[in-house]
Design an enzyme around this catalytic site. Structure first.
Site, PDB file in Angstrom:
ATOM      1  N   LYS A 114      -0.171 -56.964 -15.200  1.00 37.78           N
ATOM      2  CA  LYS A 114      -1.600 -56.642 -15.122  1.00 37.78           C
ATOM      3  C   LYS A 114      -2.245 -57.225 -13.878  1.00 37.78           C
ATOM      4  O   LYS A 114      -3.199 -56.649 -13.356  1.00 37.78           O
ATOM      5  CB  LYS A 114      -2.337 -57.081 -16.397  1.00 37.78           C
ATOM      6  CG  LYS A 114      -2.002 -56.186 -17.576  1.00 37.78           C
ATOM      7  CD  LYS A 114      -3.014 -56.231 -18.697  1.00 37.78           C
ATOM      8  CE  LYS A 114      -2.589 -55.264 -19.803  1.00 37.78           C
ATOM      9  NZ  LYS A 114      -3.317 -55.388 -21.038  1.00 37.78           N
ATOM     10  N   LYS A 196       6.292 -48.572 -19.822  1.00 40.07           N
ATOM     11  CA  LYS A 196       5.905 -48.176 -21.176  1.00 40.07           C
ATOM     12  C   LYS A 196       4.616 -47.368 -21.186  1.00 40.07           C
ATOM     13  O   LYS A 196       3.793 -47.479 -20.284  1.00 40.07           O
ATOM     14  CB  LYS A 196       5.786 -49.388 -22.081  1.00 40.07           C
ATOM     15  CG  LYS A 196       4.519 -50.169 -21.934  1.00 40.07           C
ATOM     16  CD  LYS A 196       4.401 -51.197 -23.039  1.00 40.07           C
ATOM     17  CE  LYS A 196       2.977 -51.744 -23.108  1.00 40.07           C
ATOM     18  NZ  LYS A 196       2.067 -50.848 -23.829  1.00 40.07           N
ATOM     19  N   LYS A 199      -2.251 -47.495 -23.194  1.00 36.82           N
ATOM     20  CA  LYS A 199      -3.543 -46.828 -23.294  1.00 36.82           C
ATOM     21  C   LYS A 199      -4.445 -47.136 -22.118  1.00 36.82           C
ATOM     22  O   LYS A 199      -5.391 -46.400 -21.854  1.00 36.82           O
ATOM     23  CB  LYS A 199      -4.213 -47.186 -24.623  1.00 36.82           C
ATOM     24  CG  LYS A 199      -4.539 -48.647 -24.817  1.00 36.82           C
ATOM     25  CD  LYS A 199      -5.287 -48.826 -26.135  1.00 36.82           C
ATOM     26  CE  LYS A 199      -4.669 -49.895 -27.008  1.00 36.82           C
ATOM     27  NZ  LYS A 199      -4.749 -51.245 -26.441  1.00 36.82           N
TER      28      LYS A 199
END
Ligand code: ATP
Ligand code: MG
Length: 331
Positions: A114, A196, A199
């Site tokens: 992130k 992966k 969302k």
């Protein structure tokens, strides 16, 4: 909630939920509600590690509760609550942060991932995220945490923190175990099958939303990245796109990898993609209908949050008080 083993699970309202969240996590929840005492948290505090639009976040908080309900979770058998309505999460998180090392946190792959995706906003919350997650789980003396494979590292850290604290102060926290379902454990992105499905992905073609309309679902599957070898065969390393589609189909239809390979052997990728899309639409359509009904009644959703914050708070307070007493705070 007394004698049964306890399960804790949290999902962030950081975006609408994806097929990955459904197959890796939520789908399994209703199967657990008879056998276990279950807490399902709408983990809104975690979402602030990435910038959120306030109006959108509020809407997504309701949407997540509505999805939990639409996927079959009973609000009386389970505790479905909002993280920020139980202050003990923030309080325990502070304490546990003082028992977690910088070195441990900097090894977390989610942090690395992130912070590279949001290089302009590598905030302290992103770094300490796993501490808040440990607090979430440990507050409820959790036995099991159902997670996708992506959260395994964070759960291991939560265990390490619990063990460390227990060693210093005597038994305080139950040390939680992961519950990882085999199929659907890791659904990959449709366009970049080496990462992966998430969302919070910027590219909407990478994911399927649980609430997505059927046309879009079919389009996204048709566009899914495969390979040029033309064979419907499971090989994660060399054929990540096709393998992901096999995984998705198997998870949706409760078939093993071999069964899916057999059913589609000799078929063209295009036909296989259509079949996967159709299976997905079939599963998601009733969920979407129920979701829309629930979203039209925010008063009902608020009522559930309110009642369940009280139920969750009672458990959380008990653990927090014990911790405060053990570290030497005056109660
Ligand atoms: P974000 O990108 O905001 O981290 P996310 O899609 O990873 O979103 P989380 O809220 O982090 O979702 O995770 C919710 C639950 O869904 C967790 O149990 C997680 O392990 C599971 N999960 C998330 N992504 C996948 C996936 N691609 N396949 C299977 N399970 C998944
Ligand atoms: Mg995640």
């Amino acid at each position: 909630m007394e004698n049964k083993k306890r399960i804790y699970s949290a999902v962030q309202p950081s975006g609408m939920l994806t097929l990955g969240n459904y197959l890796g996590a939520i789908r399994n929840f209703p199967l657990l509600q008879e056998e276990y005492d279950c807490l399902y948290c709408v983990a809104n505090m975690h979402t602030l590690t990435v910038r959120q639009d306030p109006e959108l976040l509020r809407e997504r908080i309701y949407a997540l509760l509505a999805l939990y309900l639409a996927c079959g979770l009973d609000p009386e058998k389970n505790i479905l609550y909002l993280q920020s309505q139980v202050p003990a999460h923030a309080e325990l998180s502070w304490v546990l942060g003082c028992y977690t090392y910088m070195g441990e946190l900097s090894r977390m792959t989610q942090f690395k991932d992130k912070s590279s995706r949001h290089a302009d906003n590598i905030n302290a919350g992103l770094f300490t995220y796993p501490v808040l997650m440990a607090a979430d789980i440990l507050l409820y003396q959790t036995d099991f945490v159902p997670i996708g494979r992506d959260q395994k590292q964070h759960l291991e850290l939560a265990r390490d923190i619990a063990i460390r604290f227990n060693k210093l102060y005597g038994d305080t926290f139950k040390v939680p175990e992961p519950l990882i379902s085999k199929q659907g454990a890791k659904i990959m992105s449709l366009q970049e099958p080496n990462k992966k499905m998430s969302k919070s992905d910027e590219n909407v073609n990478n994911f399927i939303l649980i609430t997505e309309d059927p046309d879009k679902i079919m389009k996204k599957f048709k566009k899914a990245v495969t390979d040029s070898d033309g064979e419907i065969r499971y090989d994660e390393e060399n054929k990540p796109g096709v393998s992901n589609l096999i995984n998705i189909y198997g998870a949706l239809k409760n078939l093993s990898t071999e069964e899916v390979e057999k059913a589609f052997s000799g078929l063209r990728y295009g036909d296989f993609k259509t079949a996967v899309g159709e299976a997905c639409v079939e599963t998601l359509t009733p969920i979407r209908a129920r979701y829309e009904e629930l979203m039209a009644d925010k008063g009902y959703l608020d009522g559930i949050f309110k009642e369940n914050a009280v139920r969750a708070g009672a458990y959380a307070e008990k653990t927090l008080k014990d911790v405060y007493a053990k570290v030497g705070f005056v109660l």
